[in-house]
Design a protein around this motif. Structure first.
Motif, PDB file in Angstrom:
ATOM      1  N   PHE A   1       0.678  -1.150   0.076  1.00 53.81           N
ATOM      2  CA  PHE A   1      -0.173  -0.035  -0.130  1.00 53.81           C
ATOM      3  C   PHE A   1       0.970   1.179  -0.052  1.00 53.81           C
ATOM      4  O   PHE A   1       0.559   2.079  -0.668  1.00 53.81           O
ATOM      5  N   SER A   2       1.862   1.158   0.685  1.00 53.31           N
ATOM      6  CA  SER A   2       2.720   2.376   0.715  1.00 53.31           C
ATOM      7  C   SER A   2       3.395   2.570  -0.789  1.00 53.31           C
ATOM      8  O   SER A   2       3.461   3.957  -1.122  1.00 53.31           O
TER       9      SER A   2
ATOM     10  N   GLN B   1       1.093   6.860  -6.686  1.00 53.80           N
ATOM     11  CA  GLN B   1       0.061   7.882  -7.169  1.00 53.80           C
ATOM     12  C   GLN B   1       0.183   9.075  -6.832  1.00 53.80           C
ATOM     13  O   GLN B   1      -0.170  10.145  -7.487  1.00 53.80           O
ATOM     14  N   LYS B   2       1.294   9.458  -5.738  1.00 52.67           N
ATOM     15  CA  LYS B   2       1.528  10.799  -5.369  1.00 52.67           C
ATOM     16  C   LYS B   2       2.411  11.244  -6.454  1.00 52.67           C
ATOM     17  O   LYS B   2       2.242  12.505  -6.938  1.00 52.67           O
ATOM     18  N   LYS B   3       3.378  10.556  -6.793  1.00 54.17           N
ATOM     19  CA  LYS B   3       4.340  10.852  -8.022  1.00 54.17           C
ATOM     20  C   LYS B   3       3.617  11.203  -9.148  1.00 54.17           C
ATOM     21  O   LYS B   3       4.037  12.110  -9.952  1.00 54.17           O
ATOM     22  N   ILE B   4       2.348  10.351  -9.604  1.00 56.09           N
ATOM     23  CA  ILE B   4       1.903  10.893 -10.877  1.00 56.09           C
ATOM     24  C   ILE B   4       0.862  11.770 -10.568  1.00 56.09           C
ATOM     25  O   ILE B   4       0.008  12.100 -11.694  1.00 56.09           O
TER      26      ILE B   4
ATOM     27  N   PHE C   1      -5.521   6.309 -15.200  1.00 54.25           N
ATOM     28  CA  PHE C   1      -5.196   7.698 -15.210  1.00 54.25           C
ATOM     29  C   PHE C   1      -3.438   7.669 -15.186  1.00 54.25           C
ATOM     30  O   PHE C   1      -3.122   8.816 -16.112  1.00 54.25           O
ATOM     31  N   MET C   2      -2.868   6.801 -14.764  1.00 59.18           N
ATOM     32  CA  MET C   2      -1.559   6.786 -15.012  1.00 59.18           C
ATOM     33  C   MET C   2      -1.010   6.813 -16.510  1.00 59.18           C
ATOM     34  O   MET C   2      -0.263   7.385 -17.123  1.00 59.18           O
TER      35      MET C   2
END
Length: 139
Positions: free
Chosen positions: A65-66, A72-75, A134-135
């Protein structure tokens, strides 16, 4: 024992097209399947191996999960906070269910196994597919 609970095999329909995350999802299912194998096998093996499998499952879930949240934060994924909340709910629920588990209750352990794989596969099929798409669209 509840015969309707069957071992889940990995299916490539669960692939997101994000190699590292796909690898981690496969490992999560493999760890859950270790629990299934132990609970449907020898009684003494269940009592001996269940604690280490549960620890591996919880540790690896938190690691995964981390990693997923960092990606997700990066993208710049706009649904990160909702996705993270789903992860946090699952971790809390797993912790709660583990506290109630007893190696003496094969049905209870199988029910826990079913909960884990259903949640993980549903999460991959729905929430994870959304951020993976999304990515792909934003890369």
């Amino acid at each position: 024992m509840n015969e309707e609970i069957k071992k889940i095999e990995w299916n490539d329909e669960y692939l997101l097209g994000v190699p590292e995350i796909d690898k981690q999802h496969k490992k999560l299912i493999a760890i859950a399947n270790e629990l299934y194998d132990v609970v449907t096998g020898d009684e003494s093996a269940l009592k001996e191996k269940m604690p280490s499998i549960l620890k591996e499952l919880t540790d690896y879930t938190e690691y995964h999960f981390s990693n997923e949240e960092e990606l997700q934060k990066k993208i710049g994924y706009v649904g990160l906070s909702t996705h993270k909340a789903a992860h946090e709910f699952f971790i809390k629920e797993v912790g709660f269910q583990i506290q109630k588990l007893s190696a003496d209750s094969k049905g209870g352990v199988l029910g826990f196994y079913k909960y884990i794989v259903n949640w993980v596969l549903n999460h991959i099929a729905k929430a994870d597919k959304i951020w993976a798409n999304f990515m792909k669209q934003n890369s």
